[in-house]
Design a protein around this motif. Structure first.
Motif, PDB file in Angstrom:
ATOM      1  N   SER A  81       0.854  -1.181   0.000  1.00  0.00           N
ATOM      2  CA  SER A  81       0.000   0.000   0.000  1.00  0.00           C
ATOM      3  C   SER A  81       0.888   1.229   0.000  1.00  0.00           C
ATOM      4  O   SER A  81       1.694   1.415   0.921  1.00  0.00           O
ATOM      5  CB  SER A  81      -0.911   0.010   1.228  1.00  0.00           C
ATOM      6  N   ALA A  82       0.732   2.068  -1.001  1.00  0.00           N
ATOM      7  CA  ALA A  82       1.559   3.263  -1.119  1.00  0.00           C
ATOM      8  C   ALA A  82       1.318   4.230   0.030  1.00  0.00           C
ATOM      9  O   ALA A  82       2.155   5.070   0.329  1.00  0.00           O
ATOM     10  CB  ALA A  82       1.280   3.955  -2.451  1.00  0.00           C
ATOM     11  N   GLY A  83       0.182   4.102   0.715  1.00  0.00           N
ATOM     12  CA  GLY A  83      -0.154   5.006   1.806  1.00  0.00           C
ATOM     13  C   GLY A  83       0.380   4.597   3.162  1.00  0.00           C
ATOM     14  O   GLY A  83       0.289   5.360   4.121  1.00  0.00           O
ATOM     15  N   ASN A  84       0.914   3.402   3.275  1.00  0.00           N
ATOM     16  CA  ASN A  84       1.476   2.946   4.548  1.00  0.00           C
ATOM     17  C   ASN A  84       2.943   3.344   4.663  1.00  0.00           C
ATOM     18  O   ASN A  84       3.616   3.537   3.656  1.00  0.00           O
ATOM     19  CB  ASN A  84       1.377   1.426   4.678  1.00  0.00           C
ATOM     20  N   PHE A  85       3.416   3.439   5.882  1.00  0.00           N
ATOM     21  CA  PHE A  85       4.822   3.768   6.117  1.00  0.00           C
ATOM     22  C   PHE A  85       5.607   2.469   6.258  1.00  0.00           C
ATOM     23  O   PHE A  85       5.882   2.004   7.361  1.00  0.00           O
ATOM     24  CB  PHE A  85       4.962   4.671   7.345  1.00  0.00           C
ATOM     25  N   THR A  86       5.944   1.895   5.110  1.00  0.00           N
ATOM     26  CA  THR A  86       6.631   0.609   5.060  1.00  0.00           C
ATOM     27  C   THR A  86       7.851   0.712   4.157  1.00  0.00           C
ATOM     28  O   THR A  86       8.023   1.697   3.433  1.00  0.00           O
ATOM     29  CB  THR A  86       5.695  -0.501   4.538  1.00  0.00           C
ATOM     30  N   ALA A  87       8.675  -0.340   4.198  1.00  0.00           N
ATOM     31  CA  ALA A  87       9.885  -0.342   3.385  1.00  0.00           C
ATOM     32  C   ALA A  87      10.337  -1.767   3.115  1.00  0.00           C
ATOM     33  O   ALA A  87       9.951  -2.701   3.817  1.00  0.00           O
ATOM     34  CB  ALA A  87      11.005   0.424   4.084  1.00  0.00           C
ATOM     35  N   ALA A  88      11.174  -1.903   2.107  1.00  0.00           N
ATOM     36  CA  ALA A  88      11.817  -3.171   1.776  1.00  0.00           C
ATOM     37  C   ALA A  88      13.285  -3.073   2.168  1.00  0.00           C
ATOM     38  O   ALA A  88      13.930  -2.033   1.965  1.00  0.00           O
ATOM     39  CB  ALA A  88      11.689  -3.448   0.284  1.00  0.00           C
ATOM     40  N   HIS A  89      13.793  -4.164   2.747  1.00  0.00           N
ATOM     41  CA  HIS A  89      15.196  -4.281   3.110  1.00  0.00           C
ATOM     42  C   HIS A  89      15.627  -5.697   2.764  1.00  0.00           C
ATOM     43  O   HIS A  89      14.823  -6.624   2.828  1.00  0.00           O
ATOM     44  CB  HIS A  89      15.390  -4.009   4.603  1.00  0.00           C
ATOM     45  N   LYS A  90      16.875  -5.884   2.416  1.00  0.00           N
ATOM     46  CA  LYS A  90      17.332  -7.201   1.961  1.00  0.00           C
ATOM     47  C   LYS A  90      17.225  -8.278   3.025  1.00  0.00           C
ATOM     48  O   LYS A  90      16.896  -9.412   2.716  1.00  0.00           O
ATOM     49  CB  LYS A  90      18.767  -7.116   1.444  1.00  0.00           C
ATOM     50  N   TYR A  91      17.507  -7.958   4.302  1.00  0.00           N
ATOM     51  CA  TYR A  91      17.511  -9.040   5.285  1.00  0.00           C
ATOM     52  C   TYR A  91      17.065  -8.678   6.688  1.00  0.00           C
ATOM     53  O   TYR A  91      17.040  -9.562   7.542  1.00  0.00           O
ATOM     54  CB  TYR A  91      18.896  -9.705   5.357  1.00  0.00           C
TER      55      TYR A  91
END
Length: 112
Positions: free
Chosen positions: A42-52
């Motif tokens: 969801s573009a509206g959430n405060f989330t992120a992708a990280h490798k590990y």
């Protein structure tokens, strides 16, 4: 003594290795697909992708160009481009002023 150091190193939790600030490039994305954690992006959430980093980890991200910060929750894997350390949701990217540029130099650290 060496055995004690080795035993301590082997029993460290993965999060211990991230107790300091890490810096690198970040980008943002707003696809509506499923994340690696199984959530819908969801573009509206405060989330992120990280490798590990473990899913659910919370990190404070600081845009090195303007000093703005945001706290995000890791729910996906990536980025897979050399030199980048995080992919942020569009909302998180907007909060730190990097939507128009698409990328920014950031530093992040675990919180909570």
């Amino acid at each position: 003594m060496a055995m004690a150091v080795l035993a301590t190193a082997l029993t460290m939790t993965p999060l211990t290795a991230f107790a300091q600030t890490t810096c690198g490039g970040a980008s943002w994305y707003s696809a509506g697909s499923r994340t690696a954690s199984g959530e819908r992006m969801s573009a509206g959430n405060f989330t992120a992708a990280h490798k590990y980093l473990p899913f659910g980890s919370r990190v404070k991200v600081t845009n090195r160009n303007n000093g703005k910060t945001v706290v995000v929750r890791i729910n996906d894997r990536g980025p897979f481009i050399h030199g980048r350390v995080l992919d942020l949701s569009k909302a998180a990217a907007a909060d730190i002023g990097m939507v128009s540029s698409g990328t920014a130099k950031v530093c992040y650290e675990l919180v909570g």
